[in-house]
Design a protein around this motif. Structure first.
Motif, PDB file in Angstrom:
ATOM      1  N   LEU A 135      15.448  30.595 -55.144  1.00 21.01           N
ATOM      2  CA  LEU A 135      15.573  29.114 -54.664  1.00 21.01           C
ATOM      3  C   LEU A 135      15.621  29.197 -53.094  1.00 21.01           C
ATOM      4  N   SER A 136      16.711  29.448 -52.542  1.00 17.09           N
ATOM      5  CA  SER A 136      16.730  29.054 -51.056  1.00 17.09           C
ATOM      6  C   SER A 136      15.916  30.161 -50.275  1.00 17.09           C
ATOM      7  N   GLU A 137      15.668  29.402 -48.994  1.00 16.43           N
ATOM      8  CA  GLU A 137      14.831  29.898 -48.218  1.00 16.43           C
ATOM      9  C   GLU A 137      15.491  29.974 -46.637  1.00 16.43           C
ATOM     10  N   VAL A 138      15.250  30.726 -45.556  1.00 15.84           N
ATOM     11  CA  VAL A 138      15.434  30.828 -44.241  1.00 15.84           C
ATOM     12  C   VAL A 138      14.190  30.180 -43.447  1.00 15.84           C
ATOM     13  N   GLY A 139      14.702  29.860 -42.186  1.00 15.76           N
ATOM     14  CA  GLY A 139      13.670  29.387 -41.589  1.00 15.76           C
ATOM     15  C   GLY A 139      12.925  28.086 -41.598  1.00 15.76           C
ATOM     16  N   THR A 140      13.557  27.274 -42.810  1.00 12.44           N
ATOM     17  CA  THR A 140      13.097  25.967 -43.054  1.00 12.44           C
ATOM     18  C   THR A 140      13.741  24.915 -42.054  1.00 12.44           C
ATOM     19  N   LYS A 141      13.272  23.502 -42.146  1.00 12.69           N
ATOM     20  CA  LYS A 141      13.979  22.732 -41.192  1.00 12.69           C
ATOM     21  C   LYS A 141      15.254  22.405 -41.790  1.00 12.69           C
ATOM     22  N   THR A 142      15.698  22.410 -43.149  1.00 11.84           N
ATOM     23  CA  THR A 142      16.884  22.143 -43.747  1.00 11.84           C
ATOM     24  C   THR A 142      17.035  23.079 -44.662  1.00 11.84           C
ATOM     25  N   VAL A 143      18.266  23.302 -45.582  1.00 10.84           N
ATOM     26  CA  VAL A 143      18.211  24.195 -46.708  1.00 10.84           C
ATOM     27  C   VAL A 143      17.794  23.482 -48.000  1.00 10.84           C
ATOM     28  N   GLY A 144      17.203  22.000 -47.718  1.00  9.23           N
ATOM     29  CA  GLY A 144      16.547  21.475 -48.901  1.00  9.23           C
ATOM     30  C   GLY A 144      15.147  21.369 -48.790  1.00  9.23           C
ATOM     31  N   HIS A 145      14.636  22.151 -47.479  1.00 11.73           N
ATOM     32  CA  HIS A 145      13.194  22.321 -47.409  1.00 11.73           C
ATOM     33  C   HIS A 145      12.409  23.896 -47.929  1.00 11.73           C
ATOM     34  N   TYR A 146      11.385  23.594 -48.612  1.00 15.57           N
ATOM     35  CA  TYR A 146      10.788  25.127 -48.946  1.00 15.57           C
ATOM     36  C   TYR A 146       9.339  25.198 -48.488  1.00 15.57           C
ATOM     37  N   ASN A 147       9.086  26.526 -48.327  1.00 18.31           N
ATOM     38  CA  ASN A 147       7.539  26.983 -47.853  1.00 18.31           C
ATOM     39  C   ASN A 147       7.052  27.336 -48.935  1.00 18.31           C
ATOM     40  N   THR A 148       7.796  27.954 -50.005  1.00 13.96           N
ATOM     41  CA  THR A 148       7.058  28.578 -51.050  1.00 13.96           C
ATOM     42  C   THR A 148       6.294  27.610 -52.046  1.00 13.96           C
ATOM     43  N   ARG A 149       4.944  28.091 -52.256  1.00 19.30           N
ATOM     44  CA  ARG A 149       4.143  27.233 -52.729  1.00 19.30           C
ATOM     45  C   ARG A 149       3.485  27.802 -54.358  1.00 19.30           C
ATOM     46  N   VAL A 206      13.482  35.673 -63.469  1.00 17.75           N
ATOM     47  CA  VAL A 206      13.428  35.167 -62.315  1.00 17.75           C
ATOM     48  C   VAL A 206      13.160  33.588 -62.334  1.00 17.75           C
ATOM     49  N   ALA A 207      13.785  32.644 -61.963  1.00 20.07           N
ATOM     50  CA  ALA A 207      13.402  31.369 -61.814  1.00 20.07           C
ATOM     51  C   ALA A 207      13.103  30.736 -60.291  1.00 20.07           C
ATOM     52  N   ILE A 208      11.924  30.912 -60.400  1.00 21.36           N
ATOM     53  CA  ILE A 208      11.198  30.813 -59.022  1.00 21.36           C
ATOM     54  C   ILE A 208      11.012  29.204 -58.738  1.00 21.36           C
ATOM     55  N   PHE A 209      11.521  28.709 -57.595  1.00 22.43           N
ATOM     56  CA  PHE A 209      11.439  27.274 -57.219  1.00 22.43           C
ATOM     57  C   PHE A 209      10.388  27.330 -56.083  1.00 22.43           C
ATOM     58  N   ALA A 210       9.384  26.423 -56.490  1.00 20.16           N
ATOM     59  CA  ALA A 210       8.420  26.189 -55.630  1.00 20.16           C
ATOM     60  C   ALA A 210       7.771  24.899 -55.458  1.00 20.16           C
ATOM     61  N   LEU A 211       6.932  24.453 -54.474  1.00 15.93           N
ATOM     62  CA  LEU A 211       6.500  23.136 -54.191  1.00 15.93           C
ATOM     63  C   LEU A 211       4.956  23.204 -54.853  1.00 15.93           C
ATOM     64  N   ASP A 212       4.594  22.101 -55.576  1.00 14.17           N
ATOM     65  CA  ASP A 212       3.273  21.962 -55.955  1.00 14.17           C
ATOM     66  C   ASP A 212       2.470  21.199 -55.030  1.00 14.17           C
ATOM     67  N   GLY A 213       1.259  21.039 -55.073  1.00 14.48           N
ATOM     68  CA  GLY A 213       0.075  20.363 -54.318  1.00 14.48           C
ATOM     69  C   GLY A 213       0.548  18.972 -54.062  1.00 14.48           C
ATOM     70  N   GLU A 214       1.461  18.156 -54.622  1.00 17.85           N
ATOM     71  CA  GLU A 214       2.374  16.855 -54.217  1.00 17.85           C
ATOM     72  C   GLU A 214       3.590  17.059 -53.634  1.00 17.85           C
ATOM     73  N   ASP A 215       4.133  18.034 -53.209  1.00 23.81           N
ATOM     74  CA  ASP A 215       5.201  18.624 -52.812  1.00 23.81           C
ATOM     75  C   ASP A 215       6.623  18.265 -53.524  1.00 23.81           C
ATOM     76  N   ARG A 216       6.150  18.447 -55.046  1.00 21.40           N
ATOM     77  CA  ARG A 216       7.246  18.307 -56.135  1.00 21.40           C
ATOM     78  C   ARG A 216       7.888  19.416 -56.351  1.00 21.40           C
ATOM     79  N   LEU A 217       9.336  19.620 -56.363  1.00 25.08           N
ATOM     80  CA  LEU A 217       9.543  20.918 -56.643  1.00 25.08           C
ATOM     81  C   LEU A 217       9.679  21.562 -58.178  1.00 25.08           C
ATOM     82  N   THR A 218       9.083  22.632 -58.219  1.00 24.99           N
ATOM     83  CA  THR A 218       9.043  23.080 -59.563  1.00 24.99           C
ATOM     84  C   THR A 218       9.889  24.277 -59.861  1.00 24.99           C
ATOM     85  N   MET A 219      10.227  24.562 -60.917  1.00 24.89           N
ATOM     86  CA  MET A 219      10.825  25.861 -61.387  1.00 24.89           C
ATOM     87  C   MET A 219      10.115  26.573 -62.514  1.00 24.89           C
TER      88      MET A 219
END
Length: 401
Positions: free
Chosen positions: A130-144, A170-183
């Motif tokens: 889920l969590s990433e480093v280097g993003t604007k906030t802890v609630g932002h994601y780069n994984t697609r 592994v439950a992977i959290f990533a943004l889809d093409g419309e920036d919606r969070l998926t699991m």
């Protein structure tokens, strides 16, 4: 990857909430004896996690219609506290597992629930990416996650992947093409997943919270859950995740309190001006112990109340019930976080200089409390609760509330 998680040969079926608590106590008695050594040597608890899987405790939140007993959230928090008192790393490892099962309850299809709840009943463990480093906030994601034929591909890099070293899925959290969070549910050994054991925090040292690297990981369409939907309407995903964190902090506080009692009774010396023969007879020490005992009782009662509020929201999921669950869990998380820090400090205050000897490893309780309580800032929970009561502002919906 090394030490791939093994499937348990047989898995106990927990029969009731009382059974769950009893099993947790049995396991805690086993886990406690090696907790200090595991922390000192950073020996990862693979065998202990296998025993946890085989115990059936990892399936206690599975809904009854899918074969589980769906324990109350107060019991879930208490099971967590019991395990965390014995070894707070082991207590924390399943936190994401239960969060994922709750997210599945909200937004999984019937077929997904039937399959993945079935895997939980079989002893499978779910870890997070889920969590990433280097993003604007802890609630932002780069994984697609992007379409690829009838399925999808995921690319990204995750940190704080608690429990993933021990996971079957592994439950992977990533943004889809419309920036919606998926699991997305992916088997631990799937091609393209690299798990790096690089967690070097000074506390919670054996949670396996390292880095997960995702390179063109393929995901079938039926393994993807629209996680974003869980926060577009009233829900209990965040409340369940947070009440488990509160249980971890409560367990750490209990462990520190127990260590303090034992050390003051058996090893500590009274202060020169106290006029007593035993440290345990020092009136100031007695009062400090009493203060901690009262705060522990208050935290336990607040956590139990929060569990009942979450239960109510799950049974009757209205906006008001969800808000009351959020506020109650926020209060419990504030109290347990602050208590964990206080209790682990008081341990050394009352036990004295000799308690700081490295070989005793008593400081692990403070290190664990300080590390775990950084999961999310309690100062914002004060704000959320205050803003609701003062201004009628409904708490935001996210995984931290």
């Amino acid at each position: 990857m090394t030490n791939l998680a093994r499937l348990p040969q047989t898995v106990r079926r927990i029969a009731s909430e009382e059974d769950a608590l009893a099993v947790a106590r049995e396991l805690a008695a086993e886990f406690e004896s090696g907790a200090s050594r595991r922390d000192y040597e950073r020996a990862l608890p693979y065998e202990e996690l296998d025993r946890l899987s085989a115990s059936g405790l990892l399936a206690i939140t599975v809904p009854a219609e899918f074969g589980g007993i769906d324990v109350s959230n107060a019991v879930l928090a208490e099971v967590t506290a019991i395990l965390s008192e014995a070894d707070s790393s082991i207590g924390q490892i399943p936190q994401n597992h239960f969060y994922i099962l709750e997210a599945l309850r909200h937004d999984g299809s019937e077929e997904q629930k039937r399959f993945y709840y079935g895997r939980a009943l079989a002893g499978d463990r779910f870890g997070n990416a889920l969590s990433e480093v280097g993003t604007k906030t802890v609630g932002h994601y780069n994984t697609r996650i992007v379409p690829d034929g009838t399925g999808f591909r995921i690319n990204g890099r995750k940190f704080y992947s608690t429990g993933v070293l021990f996971a079957h899925w592994v439950a992977i959290f990533a943004l889809d093409g419309e920036d919606r969070l998926t699991m997305s549910f992916v088997p631990r050994g799937a091609e393209g997943i690299e798990i790096v054991d690089d967690w070097d925090g000074f506390g919670q040292r054996t949670t396996g919270s390292g880095t997960t690297i995702l390179r063109d990981v393929y995901v079938p369409a039926d393994a993807v859950v629209q996680h974003q939907k869980g926060f577009e309407r009233p829900g209990t995903i965040g409340s369940v995740g947070q009440i488990i964190h509160a249980g971890i902090d409560l367990g750490i506080a209990r462990a520190a309190f127990k260590e303090t009692i034992g050390y003051v009774r058996d090893k500590a010396r009274p202060w020169t001006d106290s006029g007593v023969e035993r440290a345990a007879d020092d009136p100031l020490t007695i009062a400090r112990i009493g203060d901690l005992a009262i705060r522990l009782a208050a935290a336990e009662a607040t956590l139990e109340r929060a569990g009942r509020k979450v239960d109510q929201a799950q049974v009757n999921l209205t906006q008001e019930n969800a808000v009351q669950a959020t506020l109650a869990v926020a209060a419990a998380k504030v109290l347990t976080s602050e208590l964990a820090i206080e209790a682990t400090n008081v341990l050394f205050e009352l036990a004295g200089t000799s308690s700081t000897k490295r070989g005793l490893n008593l400081e692990r309780h403070w290190r664990n409390a300080r590390t775990h309580t950084l999961h999310d800032p309690v100062r914002w929970k004060y704000h959320v609760v205050g803003n609701y009561h003062l201004n009628g502002v409904v708490p935001p919906r996210n995984g931290a509330l």
